[in-house]
Design an enzyme around this catalytic site. Structure first.
Site, PDB file in Angstrom:
ATOM      1  N   ARG A  25       0.831  -1.215   0.000  1.00 44.98           N
ATOM      2  CA  ARG A  25       0.000   0.000   0.000  1.00 44.98           C
ATOM      3  C   ARG A  25       0.863   1.262   0.000  1.00 44.98           C
ATOM      4  O   ARG A  25       0.440   2.329  -0.371  1.00 44.98           O
ATOM      5  CB  ARG A  25      -0.969  -0.043   1.192  1.00 44.98           C
ATOM      6  N   TYR A  68     -12.992  18.919 -16.279  1.00 43.62           N
ATOM      7  CA  TYR A  68     -13.306  17.494 -16.285  1.00 43.62           C
ATOM      8  C   TYR A  68     -14.389  17.242 -15.226  1.00 43.62           C
ATOM      9  O   TYR A  68     -14.209  17.604 -14.061  1.00 43.62           O
ATOM     10  CB  TYR A  68     -12.050  16.675 -15.982  1.00 43.62           C
ATOM     11  N   ASP A 114      -3.863  20.436 -14.606  1.00 47.45           N
ATOM     12  CA  ASP A 114      -4.313  19.182 -15.209  1.00 47.45           C
ATOM     13  C   ASP A 114      -4.122  19.344 -16.712  1.00 47.45           C
ATOM     14  O   ASP A 114      -4.932  19.970 -17.377  1.00 47.45           O
ATOM     15  CB  ASP A 114      -5.784  18.931 -14.845  1.00 47.45           C
ATOM     16  N   LYS A 150      -4.932   8.107 -19.774  1.00 44.47           N
ATOM     17  CA  LYS A 150      -5.078   8.681 -21.106  1.00 44.47           C
ATOM     18  C   LYS A 150      -3.781   8.526 -21.905  1.00 44.47           C
ATOM     19  O   LYS A 150      -3.348   7.412 -22.113  1.00 44.47           O
ATOM     20  CB  LYS A 150      -5.537  10.132 -20.969  1.00 44.47           C
TER      21      LYS A 150
HETATM   22  C1  LIG Z   1      -9.844  11.320 -17.333  1.00 47.70           C
HETATM   23  C2  LIG Z   1      -9.531  12.613 -16.732  1.00 47.70           C
HETATM   24  C3  LIG Z   1      -9.439  12.774 -15.344  1.00 47.70           C
HETATM   25  C4  LIG Z   1      -9.757  11.648 -14.382  1.00 47.70           C
HETATM   26  O1  LIG Z   1      -8.874  10.572 -14.529  1.00 47.70           O
HETATM   27  P1  LIG Z   1      -9.318   9.009 -14.320  1.00 47.70           P
HETATM   28  O2  LIG Z   1      -8.052   8.296 -14.626  1.00 47.70           O
HETATM   29  O3  LIG Z   1     -10.441   8.728 -15.268  1.00 47.70           O
HETATM   30  O4  LIG Z   1      -9.757   8.856 -12.906  1.00 47.70           O
HETATM   31  C5  LIG Z   1      -9.110  14.026 -14.862  1.00 47.70           C
HETATM   32  N1  LIG Z   1      -8.880  15.075 -15.687  1.00 47.70           N
HETATM   33  C6  LIG Z   1      -8.958  14.949 -17.020  1.00 47.70           C
HETATM   34  C7  LIG Z   1      -8.696  16.135 -17.882  1.00 47.70           C
HETATM   35  C8  LIG Z   1      -9.279  13.718 -17.589  1.00 47.70           C
HETATM   36  O5  LIG Z   1      -9.368  13.607 -18.919  1.00 47.70           O
END
Ligand SMILES: *Cc1c(COP(=O)(O)O)cnc(C)c1O
Length: 386
Positions: free
Chosen positions: A55, A107, A180, A205
């Site tokens: 963990r 998001y 982000d 992604k």
């Molecule tokens: C997908 C996404 C998230 C969240 O990520 P997960 O891996 O789906 O939990 C946050 N910000 C953006 C811009 C995203 O595309």
């Protein structure tokens, strides 16, 4: 004449080789997966550093973190089981009553989480229109704001925020800046270099790129008490990335530069083709010179503009849904940044009440043949308008 001793391998080379990985014992050029949940103490009954229980992290997870830290130019990177768990750790580490500045539209999951903490009285939030630095500056409270949240390019219209300018606004107020930049991975945008304190990516992604892992990562320029707290939250929430997924992520990242370059080229070809199309009211893509974010994006994304774009189609909301239904090459699926192209009607996905144009289709452009992608959207538009 080439002087071997003076040439440092480029980032593209280092990432393609997972930092020139060679396993000490065997010479294997790819790491082994270390799925163990626990680690035996040594003969003196001491904990064998640095791992003692999964963990807290495993060797495989740490190997993936090292590649990301290199990509980001980060002091440290920390991998979570999803992007959402990474973002939640950042929100959670704030003291009760902390003031946060965040975009009105971003998001949807991150926004929902920020709003939950706000509704529960844990944090106070002021919102600004993504990309609007004046609104951001007006929302910041000097001495009180602890965190400014920037998503760039911003879901789902890909508005661009100048990270360096946002960092100035945050730092002047004594706040930290978190970015982000999931839409433009660190081989395009190194947010820490532009002044961000914490760079977040949903590694689900582009970083992984094959739509077979969920993962999130935080990278920082400087460690300290706040970072210790975030690390502790990962342990206490039990939200560390699993070793199998970390291994897949390492494999995915080795082709990051190639995949992203192709996605950017395909997206540019798509944007140019559908800009001005009779069934397309608007193409939202920072790569188009007419896009309001073009100049900043050019500076901030290394001359490539990413593989994410949206189109607002003509007709009705049903026309937009039909276009995504009628595609044969694009998958009608959520997510982004994979090798396969996806199309989604964002309003259906974000849910009622989320401010998104009812005729907006979000496209994640993959690495397929661009001619096939253009043909597919053409035929779907024709059928939906037929
Ligand atoms: C997908 C996404 C998230 C969240 O990520 P997960 O891996 O789906 O939990 C946050 N910000 C953006 C811009 C995203 O595309």
């Amino acid at each position: 004449m080439t002087d071997k001793s003076n040439r440092t391998p480029s980032l593209a080379t280092r990432v393609a080789q997972a930092l020139h990985f060679v396993e000490a014992e065997t010479g294997a050029v790819t790491p082994s997966i270390q799925p163990t949940a626990t680690y035996a103490r040594d003969e003196n009954y001491e904990v064998r550093k640095p791992y003692w229980y999964r963990r807290d992290g495993s060797q495989t997870t740490a190997q993936a973190e090292a590649v990301i830290a290199e990509l980001e130019g980060a002091r440290e990177s920390l991998l979570f089981a999803s992007g959402m768990s990474a973002c939640t750790a950042v929100i959670e580490h704030l003291p009760t009553g902390a003031h946060v500045v965040a975009p009105k539209v971003m998001y949807h999951g991150v926004l929902a989480q920020i709003q939950r903490y706000e509704a529960n009285g844990r944090i106070k939030v002021s919102y600004y229109t993504a990309g609007d630095l004046d609104e951001m500056a007006a929302a910041v409270r000097p001495g009180e704001t602890q965190l400014v949240w920037v998503e760039t390019p911003n879901n789902p219209d890909w508005a661009v925020t100048d990270i360096a300018a946002a960092a100035d606004i945050a730092h002047e107020a004594g706040a930290k800046l978190i970015t982000d930049c999931t839409g433009t991975p660190p081989n395009l945008t190194r947010a820490l270099d532009f002044g961000a304190d914490i760079s977040f990516h949903s590694a689900t992604k582009y970083l992984n790129g094959h739509s077979d892992v969920t993962a999130g990562v935080l990278s920082v320029r400087e460690t300290g008490a706040y970072w210790d707290e975030i690390c502790k939250i990962r342990t206490l929430h039990g939200s560390v990335l699993h070793s199998f997924d970390a291994w897949l992520l390492i494999r995915g990242m080795r082709t990051l530069f190639l995949r992203v370059e192709r996605s950017c080229q395909n997206a540019m070809a798509m944007a140019k083709h559908f800009d001005g199309h009779p069934h397309v009211e608007k193409v939202l893509y920072p790569g188009l010179p007419s896009d309001p974010g073009h100049a900043v994006a050019k500076r901030q994304t290394g001359g490539q503009f990413g593989g994410m774009m949206s189109v607002i189609v003509t007709g009705t909301e049903q026309t937009a849904i039909d276009v995504s239904r009628f595609c044969d090459v694009f998958y009608p699926a959520t997510s982004l940044g994979g090798v396969e192209s996806l199309i989604e009607h964002r309003k259906t996905v974000s849910g009622e009440g989320f401010p998104v144009h009812p005729r907006l289709l979000r496209l994640s452009i993959g690495i397929e043949d661009s001619g096939d992608l253009i043909y597919d959207l053409e035929q779907a538009l024709a059928r939906a308008n037929g």
